[in-house]
Write a protein that holds these residues in place. Structure first.
Motif, short mmCIF file in Angstrom:
data_model
loop_
_atom_site.label_atom_id
_atom_site.label_comp_id
_atom_site.label_asym_id
_atom_site.label_seq_id
_atom_site.Cartn_x
_atom_site.Cartn_y
_atom_site.Cartn_z
N THR A 64 0.86 -1.18 0.00
CA THR A 64 0.00 0.00 0.00
C THR A 64 0.89 1.23 0.00
O THR A 64 2.12 1.12 0.10
N SER A 65 0.29 2.40 -0.09
CA SER A 65 1.08 3.63 0.05
C SER A 65 0.20 4.72 0.63
O SER A 65 -1.03 4.68 0.54
N THR A 66 0.86 5.71 1.23
CA THR A 66 0.14 6.85 1.78
C THR A 66 -0.38 7.72 0.64
O THR A 66 -0.01 7.53 -0.52
N ALA A 67 -1.19 8.69 1.00
CA ALA A 67 -1.75 9.60 -0.02
C ALA A 67 -0.66 10.34 -0.76
O ALA A 67 -0.81 10.69 -1.93
N ASP A 68 0.50 10.58 -0.09
CA ASP A 68 1.58 11.29 -0.76
C ASP A 68 2.68 10.36 -1.27
O ASP A 68 3.77 10.80 -1.61
N GLU A 84 -3.98 3.56 5.13
CA GLU A 84 -3.42 3.83 3.81
C GLU A 84 -4.39 3.44 2.70
O GLU A 84 -4.53 4.15 1.70
N SER A 116 -7.03 6.15 2.49
CA SER A 116 -6.58 7.44 1.96
C SER A 116 -6.08 7.34 0.53
O SER A 116 -6.11 8.32 -0.22
N ASN A 117 -5.64 6.17 0.12
CA ASN A 117 -5.14 5.96 -1.25
C ASN A 117 -5.57 4.56 -1.68
O ASN A 117 -4.83 3.60 -1.48
N ARG A 144 -5.40 2.31 -3.75
CA ARG A 144 -4.68 1.55 -4.78
C ARG A 144 -3.71 0.64 -4.05
O ARG A 144 -3.10 1.04 -3.05
N THR A 153 -7.23 -1.18 -7.93
CA THR A 153 -7.86 -0.33 -6.93
C THR A 153 -8.53 -1.20 -5.87
O THR A 153 -8.73 -2.41 -6.07
#
Length: 212
Positions: free
Chosen positions: A48-52, A83, A86-87, A89, A108
């Protein structure tokens, strides 16, 4: 001497078969993993990854799969839960070492229904349900004794078999947009077959091979 005359006995391993969609092939490979992998053939690395854009990865257990996608469950207030919210994907990577195979899935993510989460939570052992209800997953823990005390508190509140699903605990479904099958071959001449959804054709799959 050429590579074709040096290949070892297992060089006759068949290439990954062409297919119109990835699901039947995944089921065939998963069935072989269930038959041959010694531990948790449904274990998968979830990225996963954070929004940024800061990435993180960890192992989870795949708990559902069909043509809608791949399902896993977690505490939504955990790091991965936050995560994903917020994102939305993510990517999955299955690695079956004894079979020398790997499957990568990207797409997604959406929440599964409350009914699906309830059904899966109810299927877990009582101890696992209590542990999940007692855990503030991914947040600082002063000591194991503190967690043991929370477990005892949840047990005391739920003396019978029924342990309600916490509202922040549930499932996510990864909706695949790209699926890649990788198979080990001699001399690192590995076989890679990739499926990608073609949005222009209403979500139909297109497929092709990649250099190893």
């Amino acid at each position: 001497m050429s590579l074709t005359t040096e290949l070892p006995a297992d060089a006759g391993r068949a290439p990954i078969p062409e297919a119109a969609e990835p699901y039947a092939l995944f089921e065939a490979w998963m069935a072989e993993a269930v038959a041959g992998e010694p531990n948790d053939p449904n274990a998968v690395c979830l990225a996963t990854s954070t929004a940024d854009g800061w990435p993180s990865a960890r192992m989870v257990l795949l708990k559902g799969r069909d043509e809608r996608g791949f399902v896993f469950y977690t505490n939504e207030e955990s790091r991965k839960g936050g995560e994903l919210l917020s994102n939305p994907r993510a990517a999955l990577c299955f690695h079956w070492k004894s079979l020398r195979r790997q499957v990568r899935v990207e797409g997604t993510v959406e929440r599964v229904t409350a009914a699906e989460s309830d059904a899966y939570f109810a299927s877990r052992s009582r101890g696992s349900r209590i542990a999940a209800a007692a855990s503030e997953q991914s947040r600082p823990l002063a000591s194991r004794a503190e967690y043991a005390a929370r477990v005892a508190e949840v047990e005391a509140r739920n003396p019978g078999e029924t342990v309600p699903r916490p509202p922040h605990w549930g499932g996510f479904r990864l909706l695949p947009a790209r699926v890649e099958f990788w198979q080990d071959m001699p001399f690192r001449m590995h076989d890679r077959l990739v499926f990608e959804r073609a949005e222009a054709t209403g979500g139909a799959w297109r497929t092709g091979r990649l250099y190893p």
